[in-house]
Motif scaffolding. Sequence first.
Motif, PDB file in Angstrom:
ATOM      1  N   ASP A  48       0.830 -12.165 -89.305  1.00  0.00           N
ATOM      2  CA  ASP A  48       0.807 -10.741 -89.484  1.00  0.00           C
ATOM      3  C   ASP A  48      -0.556 -10.290 -90.159  1.00  0.00           C
ATOM      4  O   ASP A  48      -0.641 -10.240 -91.356  1.00  0.00           O
ATOM      5  N   ALA A  49      -1.659 -10.094 -89.376  1.00  0.00           N
ATOM      6  CA  ALA A  49      -2.721 -10.076 -89.700  1.00  0.00           C
ATOM      7  C   ALA A  49      -2.902  -8.479 -90.973  1.00  0.00           C
ATOM      8  O   ALA A  49      -2.435  -7.737 -90.565  1.00  0.00           O
ATOM      9  N   GLY A  50      -3.711  -8.933 -91.933  1.00  0.00           N
ATOM     10  CA  GLY A  50      -3.635  -7.948 -92.906  1.00  0.00           C
ATOM     11  C   GLY A  50      -2.516  -7.783 -94.090  1.00  0.00           C
ATOM     12  O   GLY A  50      -2.623  -6.943 -95.062  1.00  0.00           O
ATOM     13  N   ALA A  51      -1.254  -8.488 -93.609  1.00  0.00           N
ATOM     14  CA  ALA A  51       0.021  -8.168 -94.304  1.00  0.00           C
ATOM     15  C   ALA A  51      -0.239  -8.435 -95.817  1.00  0.00           C
ATOM     16  O   ALA A  51       0.330  -7.879 -96.719  1.00  0.00           O
ATOM     17  N   LEU A  52      -0.678  -9.875 -95.890  1.00  0.00           N
ATOM     18  CA  LEU A  52      -0.860 -10.360 -97.033  1.00  0.00           C
ATOM     19  C   LEU A  52      -1.648  -9.670 -98.004  1.00  0.00           C
ATOM     20  O   LEU A  52      -1.346  -9.216 -99.387  1.00  0.00           O
ATOM     21  N   GLY A  53      -2.897  -9.121 -97.634  1.00  0.00           N
ATOM     22  CA  GLY A  53      -3.976  -8.209 -98.489  1.00  0.00           C
ATOM     23  C   GLY A  53      -3.220  -6.888 -98.895  1.00  0.00           C
ATOM     24  O   GLY A  53      -3.282  -6.580 -99.984  1.00  0.00           O
ATOM     25  N   LEU A  54      -2.293  -6.357 -97.930  1.00  0.00           N
ATOM     26  CA  LEU A  54      -1.459  -5.220 -98.348  1.00  0.00           C
ATOM     27  C   LEU A  54      -0.531  -5.706 -99.436  1.00  0.00           C
ATOM     28  O   LEU A  54      -0.378  -4.668-100.429  1.00  0.00           O
ATOM     29  N   ALA A  55       0.117  -6.583 -99.093  1.00  0.00           N
ATOM     30  CA  ALA A  55       1.161  -6.937-100.366  1.00  0.00           C
ATOM     31  C   ALA A  55       0.608  -7.265-101.627  1.00  0.00           C
ATOM     32  O   ALA A  55       0.933  -6.817-102.832  1.00  0.00           O
TER      33      ALA A  55
END
Length: 246
Positions: A48-55
């Motif tokens: 899930d691209a970008g999900a880790l940064g959002l988390a």
Amino acid sequence: MSSGGNGVSPVKRKIIITCEHGGNHIPRAYRRFFKESVTLLGSHRGYDAGALGLARRLVSEIEAELYLSSVSRLLVDLNRSPGSRNLFSHITRGMDLVTKKKILNDYYFPYRNGVESVVAHAVKKNMQVLHVSVHSFTPVLDGSERTADVGLLYDPSRTGEKNFCARWRDEILSQCPDLVVRSNYPYRGTTDGMTSYLRKKHDGDLYRGIELEMNQKHLVNASRFNNDVTRGVVRSLCSVLCGARR
């Protein structure tokens, strides 16, 4: 199913943020199986691209614990229940049982058991757990454009989850009025996943599991507007939580 035990309402809240599809890493021992799948690993099917940064941004703004994985869902999907036919991908499904058991013991169970243990421990102490599982979705799937910027996934039969997501949706729109925020989109909140699995183990008064789905167009393309969108979603959760404490 767990409950408050003594009938006393929970007085404390524990917030956990999880990211099951945070990366597309393949451990060295299994890379030979993915030699022809480099493009696939970089797509929405790999992570899930970008999900880790959002988390991580969410955790930086609220008092919460973060549990994440950067191992690709194509090796083993941490957001699928034990025994699910989608636990292994088409690449790993045909591996021998010994190899699959090792993958489960090295990557799947440590993550799943860790999150499950934290939730169970908090519930046992009569704390209310808010679990936000962070994901992202591809803007176009099989030629069809997804019609949302943000999705909030929950179980409609659980009043606490439904009401929380209604407040969160209103707060997102107050921060970013041009966004399209949809409930239980692009997937149903009751389909197999980490939150739906934990709902079966804990009462709705003590466990609330929400999946946050963000359109990847706001996470992978750097622009002032997209940065404002991400900031607005993060701040909206902060606002809802602050309101709940009053």
